[in-house]
Design a protein around this motif. Structure first.
Motif, mmCIF file in Angstrom:
data_model
loop_
_atom_site.group_PDB
_atom_site.id
_atom_site.type_symbol
_atom_site.label_atom_id
_atom_site.label_comp_id
_atom_site.label_asym_id
_atom_site.label_seq_id
_atom_site.Cartn_x
_atom_site.Cartn_y
_atom_site.Cartn_z
ATOM 1 N N GLU A 180 0.960 -0.640 0.171
ATOM 2 C CA GLU A 180 -0.425 -0.081 -0.054
ATOM 3 C C GLU A 180 0.906 1.483 0.253
ATOM 4 O O GLU A 180 1.866 1.985 0.538
ATOM 5 C CB GLU A 180 -0.775 -0.203 1.119
ATOM 6 C CG GLU A 180 -0.102 -0.103 2.572
ATOM 7 C CD GLU A 180 -0.508 -1.250 3.642
ATOM 8 O OE1 GLU A 180 -0.658 -1.754 4.274
ATOM 9 O OE2 GLU A 180 -0.171 -2.644 2.125
ATOM 10 N N TYR A 181 0.721 2.279 -0.600
ATOM 11 C CA TYR A 181 0.972 3.712 -0.822
ATOM 12 C C TYR A 181 0.892 4.053 0.817
ATOM 13 O O TYR A 181 2.103 4.787 0.734
ATOM 14 C CB TYR A 181 0.287 4.143 -1.598
ATOM 15 C CG TYR A 181 1.324 5.347 -1.992
ATOM 16 C CD1 TYR A 181 2.301 5.757 -2.741
ATOM 17 C CD2 TYR A 181 1.033 6.961 -1.181
ATOM 18 C CE1 TYR A 181 3.203 6.982 -3.096
ATOM 19 C CE2 TYR A 181 1.657 8.556 -1.767
ATOM 20 C CZ TYR A 181 2.811 8.146 -3.073
ATOM 21 O OH TYR A 181 3.320 9.135 -2.561
ATOM 22 N N ASN A 182 -0.208 4.138 1.749
ATOM 23 C CA ASN A 182 -0.077 5.408 2.425
ATOM 24 C C ASN A 182 0.430 4.268 3.573
ATOM 25 O O ASN A 182 -0.410 2.969 4.185
ATOM 26 C CB ASN A 182 -1.134 5.322 2.954
ATOM 27 C CG ASN A 182 -2.230 6.029 1.755
ATOM 28 O OD1 ASN A 182 -1.763 7.731 1.448
ATOM 29 N ND2 ASN A 182 -2.830 5.708 0.397
ATOM 30 N N ARG A 183 1.328 4.764 4.362
ATOM 31 C CA ARG A 183 1.974 3.574 4.696
ATOM 32 C C ARG A 183 1.958 3.674 6.672
ATOM 33 O O ARG A 183 2.507 4.524 6.773
ATOM 34 C CB ARG A 183 3.258 2.863 4.556
ATOM 35 C CG ARG A 183 3.826 2.167 3.639
ATOM 36 C CD ARG A 183 4.762 1.960 2.988
ATOM 37 N NE ARG A 183 5.518 0.500 3.183
ATOM 38 C CZ ARG A 183 5.044 -0.555 2.967
ATOM 39 N NH1 ARG A 183 3.992 -0.724 1.802
ATOM 40 N NH2 ARG A 183 5.835 -1.241 3.335
ATOM 41 N N PHE A 184 1.704 2.657 7.367
ATOM 42 C CA PHE A 184 1.790 2.680 8.852
ATOM 43 C C PHE A 184 2.566 1.919 9.121
ATOM 44 O O PHE A 184 2.205 1.128 9.643
ATOM 45 C CB PHE A 184 0.343 3.304 9.227
ATOM 46 C CG PHE A 184 0.126 3.867 11.125
ATOM 47 C CD1 PHE A 184 0.816 4.780 11.211
ATOM 48 C CD2 PHE A 184 0.175 2.860 11.777
ATOM 49 C CE1 PHE A 184 0.506 5.330 11.826
ATOM 50 C CE2 PHE A 184 -0.129 2.853 13.134
ATOM 51 C CZ PHE A 184 0.733 4.360 13.451
ATOM 52 N N GLY A 226 -10.025 10.052 -0.287
ATOM 53 C CA GLY A 226 -7.999 10.415 -0.400
ATOM 54 C C GLY A 226 -7.182 9.392 -0.663
ATOM 55 O O GLY A 226 -6.444 9.621 -1.707
ATOM 56 N N ARG A 227 -6.858 8.503 0.347
ATOM 57 C CA ARG A 227 -6.307 7.065 -0.103
ATOM 58 C C ARG A 227 -6.313 6.634 -1.224
ATOM 59 O O ARG A 227 -5.799 5.872 -1.852
ATOM 60 C CB ARG A 227 -6.614 6.446 1.772
ATOM 61 C CG ARG A 227 -6.027 7.037 3.309
ATOM 62 C CD ARG A 227 -6.741 6.811 4.065
ATOM 63 N NE ARG A 227 -5.748 7.454 5.011
ATOM 64 C CZ ARG A 227 -5.328 7.642 5.545
ATOM 65 N NH1 ARG A 227 -3.964 6.611 5.446
ATOM 66 N NH2 ARG A 227 -3.878 8.167 6.453
ATOM 67 N N ILE A 228 -8.382 6.233 -1.580
ATOM 68 C CA ILE A 228 -8.209 5.027 -3.042
ATOM 69 C C ILE A 228 -7.621 6.088 -3.850
ATOM 70 O O ILE A 228 -6.898 5.354 -5.063
ATOM 71 C CB ILE A 228 -9.645 5.285 -2.825
ATOM 72 C CG1 ILE A 228 -10.394 4.447 -1.637
ATOM 73 C CG2 ILE A 228 -9.801 4.771 -4.687
ATOM 74 C CD1 ILE A 228 -11.589 4.027 -2.251
ATOM 75 N N TYR A 229 -7.518 7.294 -3.772
ATOM 76 C CA TYR A 229 -7.370 8.165 -4.710
ATOM 77 C C TYR A 229 -5.131 7.694 -5.074
ATOM 78 O O TYR A 229 -5.497 7.274 -6.075
ATOM 79 C CB TYR A 229 -7.126 9.104 -4.742
ATOM 80 C CG TYR A 229 -6.706 10.642 -5.705
ATOM 81 C CD1 TYR A 229 -6.973 10.632 -6.794
ATOM 82 C CD2 TYR A 229 -5.977 11.437 -5.077
ATOM 83 C CE1 TYR A 229 -6.715 11.151 -7.830
ATOM 84 C CE2 TYR A 229 -4.830 12.028 -6.040
ATOM 85 C CZ TYR A 229 -5.458 12.352 -7.200
ATOM 86 O OH TYR A 229 -4.728 13.426 -8.334
ATOM 87 N N TYR A 230 -4.994 7.544 -4.182
ATOM 88 C CA TYR A 230 -2.946 7.915 -4.319
ATOM 89 C C TYR A 230 -2.912 6.458 -4.377
ATOM 90 O O TYR A 230 -2.405 5.752 -5.170
ATOM 91 C CB TYR A 230 -2.703 8.228 -2.628
ATOM 92 C CG TYR A 230 -2.047 9.119 -2.605
ATOM 93 C CD1 TYR A 230 -1.955 10.117 -3.095
ATOM 94 C CD2 TYR A 230 -3.217 10.274 -2.075
ATOM 95 C CE1 TYR A 230 -1.046 11.441 -3.563
ATOM 96 C CE2 TYR A 230 -3.671 11.991 -1.453
ATOM 97 C CZ TYR A 230 -2.483 12.199 -2.247
ATOM 98 O OH TYR A 230 -2.168 13.809 -2.076
ATOM 99 N N GLU A 231 -3.845 5.258 -3.656
ATOM 100 C CA GLU A 231 -3.673 3.595 -4.317
ATOM 101 C C GLU A 231 -3.536 3.371 -5.347
ATOM 102 O O GLU A 231 -2.874 2.423 -6.261
ATOM 103 C CB GLU A 231 -4.817 3.186 -3.121
ATOM 104 C CG GLU A 231 -3.929 3.334 -1.560
ATOM 105 C CD GLU A 231 -3.393 2.322 -1.409
ATOM 106 O OE1 GLU A 231 -2.927 1.553 -2.273
ATOM 107 O OE2 GLU A 231 -2.688 3.095 0.189
ATOM 108 N N VAL A 232 -4.411 3.793 -6.109
ATOM 109 C CA VAL A 232 -4.726 3.397 -7.458
ATOM 110 C C VAL A 232 -4.058 3.947 -8.406
ATOM 111 O O VAL A 232 -3.878 3.226 -9.926
ATOM 112 C CB VAL A 232 -6.114 3.807 -8.463
ATOM 113 C CG1 VAL A 232 -7.683 2.896 -6.916
ATOM 114 C CG2 VAL A 232 -6.375 5.532 -8.010
#
Length: 320
Positions: free
Chosen positions: A171-175, A286-292
């Motif tokens: 995933e792009y948004n990493r934690f 927004g998170r979906i936007y960055y992931e795709v």
């Protein structure tokens, strides 16, 4: 056994030399082979030049330099991708992660633990910061799907299979705190006293910490979206009960002129609730936007290291 030490760096010219000297001195007693993988996260000072000098004097040193600052999460991911060790230790360059603890990590790893996690105490922290941290972890653990422990950060040892498991999470948004907890595997935690930063100040501002905390809340659950549904149902129920009360009151006492203030307060409150819920939905969208988009997590400007996956493919070709 080869152990990789992964060190994200951002503007660490004042301390990187001392860190490497301290670390190599402590590792002499460990009895394993080591490689040092420094990830320069787009530093604006002489950090990259110093890393290149270290690589010239110590053949165990590898460095990866980003084209710009992509953040610590990207730096840790790059370190894991380029690390070729049978185990990987993640630590900071500011000496707040004591190098002498690496030996203990390796010993605990030898006992069969895939994750050896260093948990720092809150001794020496400001009272307000300690209370805020405790409150945050109590709150977030009520919502997220994994358990996050106060005082546990990125300072840890990961076995090769734990590293490979983390790398599969693209995933792009990493934690990373949540990702490490999500992959599981046998783990052990030990405490250490909080160390004072050797030079400079923390790169984390209050706003960045706040956003990082929000990332942790949103990345591992969809309960805020469910809360929007429940809140909507609650408001509908309250409105229905209020309507019943108004009808009953009108039947008994006659029609009364509604209050302007009450109406204004209700409209304002409902509008505020709607904006909050739209904001929550917007965060997930927004998170979906960055992931795709599938953009890379980082871009490498220069390096003297080879990604572990590429190295493994080369070894397989040699065997064939």
């Amino acid at each position: 056994m080869l152990i990789s030490i992964v060190v994200p760096c951002y503007n660490e010219e004042a301390v990187i030399g001392r860190f490497h000297e301290h670390l190599t001195r402590e590792l002499k007693a460990v009895g394993h082979d080591f490689e040092f993988l420094y990830v320069d996260d787009g530093s604006k000072d002489r950090t990259l030049s110093l890393l290149k000098q270290l690589a010239e004097t110590d053949p165990r040193v590898r460095y990866v330099s980003f084209s710009r600052n992509f953040g610590k999460e990207a730096a840790m991911l790059a370190g894991l991708r380029f690390a070729s060790g049978d185990a990987v230790v993640l630590m900071d360059a500011d000496l707040q992660h004591p190098p002498e603890l690496v030996k203990r990590m390796v010993e605990l790893h030898a006992q069969g633990h895939d994750q050896v996690i260093a948990k720092r105490t809150r001794d020496g922290d400001r009272v307000t910061r300690a209370l805020t941290a405790r409150a945050y972890y109590r709150l977030i653990n009520r919502f997220v799907d994994v358990e996050l422990v106060d005082g546990v950060g990125d300072f840890r040892l990961l076995s090769r299979r734990a590293v490979d498991a983390v790398l599969e999470l693209t995933e792009y948004n990493r934690f990373s705190k949540g990702l490490f907890a999500w992959v599981g595997f046998p783990s052990v935690t030990f405490e250490y006293e909080n160390a004072v930063r050797e030079e400079g100040r923390s790169k984390w501002t209050f706003g960045q910490l706040l956003n990082y905390g929000a990332d942790g809340l949103i990345s591992f659950n969809n309960k805020p979206l469910r809360a929007a549904v429940y809140l909507g149902l609650l408001l509908v129920s309250v409105a229905a009960l209020y309507a019943v009360w108004i009808v009953g009151s009108a039947a008994v006492n006659g029609v009364d002129t509604p209050g302007y203030v009450t109406l204004l307060v209700v409209i304002t409150a409902l509008a505020g609730v709607q904006m909050v819920m739209v904001g929550v939905i917007g965060e997930y969208i927004g998170r979906i936007y960055y992931e795709v988009k599938r953009r890379p997590h980082f871009l490498v400007q220069s390096t003297n290291a080879v990604p572990a996956a590429t190295l493994n493919d080369q070894l397989k070709d040699l065997v064939r």
